[in-house]
Design an enzyme around this catalytic site. Structure first.
Site, PDB file in Angstrom:
ATOM      1  N   HIS A  50       0.844  -1.191   0.000  1.00 12.25           N
ATOM      2  CA  HIS A  50       0.000   0.000   0.000  1.00 12.25           C
ATOM      3  C   HIS A  50       0.880   1.241   0.000  1.00 12.25           C
ATOM      4  CE1 HIS A  50       0.560  -0.599   4.447  1.00 12.25           C
ATOM      5  NE2 HIS A  50       0.851   0.682   4.346  1.00 12.25           N
TER       6      HIS A  50
HETATM    7  P1  TYD Z   1      -2.068  -3.090   7.590  1.00  3.54           P
HETATM    8  O1  TYD Z   1      -1.764  -1.641   7.580  1.00  3.54           O
HETATM    9  O2  TYD Z   1      -2.787  -3.655   6.397  1.00  3.54           O
HETATM   10  O3  TYD Z   1      -0.731  -3.923   7.823  1.00  3.54           O
HETATM   11  P2  TYD Z   1       0.522  -4.140   6.827  1.00  3.54           P
HETATM   12  O4  TYD Z   1       0.617  -2.943   5.944  1.00  3.54           O
HETATM   13  O5  TYD Z   1       1.685  -4.316   7.749  1.00  3.54           O
HETATM   14  O6  TYD Z   1       0.293  -5.398   6.045  1.00  3.54           O
HETATM   15  O7  TYD Z   1      -2.873  -3.403   8.920  1.00  3.54           O
HETATM   16  C1  TYD Z   1      -3.230  -4.724   9.309  1.00  3.54           C
HETATM   17  C2  TYD Z   1      -4.497  -4.653  10.120  1.00  3.54           C
HETATM   18  O8  TYD Z   1      -4.300  -3.879  11.313  1.00  3.54           O
HETATM   19  C3  TYD Z   1      -5.645  -4.001   9.378  1.00  3.54           C
HETATM   20  O9  TYD Z   1      -6.828  -4.711   9.707  1.00  3.54           O
HETATM   21  C4  TYD Z   1      -5.727  -2.607   9.947  1.00  3.54           C
HETATM   22  C5  TYD Z   1      -5.213  -2.789  11.358  1.00  3.54           C
HETATM   23  N1  TYD Z   1      -4.488  -1.605  11.882  1.00  3.54           N
HETATM   24  C6  TYD Z   1      -5.031  -0.872  12.919  1.00  3.54           C
HETATM   25  O10 TYD Z   1      -6.141  -1.155  13.408  1.00  3.54           O
HETATM   26  N2  TYD Z   1      -4.336   0.193  13.419  1.00  3.54           N
HETATM   27  C7  TYD Z   1      -3.124   0.548  12.922  1.00  3.54           C
HETATM   28  O11 TYD Z   1      -2.507   1.534  13.399  1.00  3.54           O
HETATM   29  C8  TYD Z   1      -2.569  -0.208  11.817  1.00  3.54           C
HETATM   30  C9  TYD Z   1      -1.246   0.156  11.206  1.00  3.54           C
HETATM   31  C10 TYD Z   1      -3.293  -1.282  11.344  1.00  3.54           C
END
Ligand code: TYD
Length: 140
Positions: A50
């Site tokens: 992302h």
């Molecule tokens: P995501 O940002 O997709 O993780 P990565 O980029 O490391 O693969 O986040 C994973 C999950 O955690 C998603 O369901 C959103 C949640 N999340 C939060 O609730 N708060 C946060 O601060 C972050 C970064 C993620």
């Protein structure tokens, strides 16, 4: 890579161990509103995929190592993070993929804003099509 930067933090090391201080606005180029950490990542898992529209982040490998693939529509580079006294700043509009988490590693992330799903772009094609800059950095 444009809009990213490796940041070397101070280290206080003596026979009792090492300590690295990290101060918002001093070592980190933004006010920190949120921290989170990524851990227990199985081998061969890739995360991220992302970009953010407005968020500034610094990634710090507290222990272990991880690799970060950074992309724009015009550039791509891989950064290996394996020092707890070195962080990777990633500004807005940079696509990132994280891979190669070593077993037991913990990646600390300092963020400039609270979590907001609306700030994410999670589709690479949408990212490329809405990227706001031309190849020489002018606003489209
Ligand atoms: P995501 O940002 O997709 O993780 P990565 O980029 O490391 O693969 O986040 C994973 C999950 O955690 C998603 O369901 C959103 C949640 N999340 C939060 O609730 N708060 C946060 O601060 C972050 C970064 C993620």
């Amino acid at each position: 890579m444009h809009n990213t930067q490796l940041i070397r933090f101070k280290r206080h090391t003596d026979e009792y161990g090492s300590l690295t201080p990290v101060e918002a606005g001093v070592d980190i180029p933004f006010d920190i509103k949120r921290i989170y950490y990524i851990y227990d990542v199985p081998p061969d898992v890739m995360r991220g995929f992302h970009s953010h529209k407005n968020l500034h982040q610094v990634l710090i490998p507290l222990n272990g190592a991880v690799s970060i693939r950074l992309k724009t529509p015009f550039e791509e580079t891989d950064v290996h993070l394996d020092k707890p006294y070195e962080g990777l700043y990633i500004g807005p509009n940079i696509w990132r993929e994280m891979y190669g988490f070593t077993p037991g590693s913990t990646l600390l992330v300092l963020a400039s804003e609270y979590y907001d799903e609306a700030d994410y772009i999670r589709c690479l094609n949408v990212y490329k099509n809405t990227y706001p800059f031309t190849q020489n950095g002018d606003i489209k």
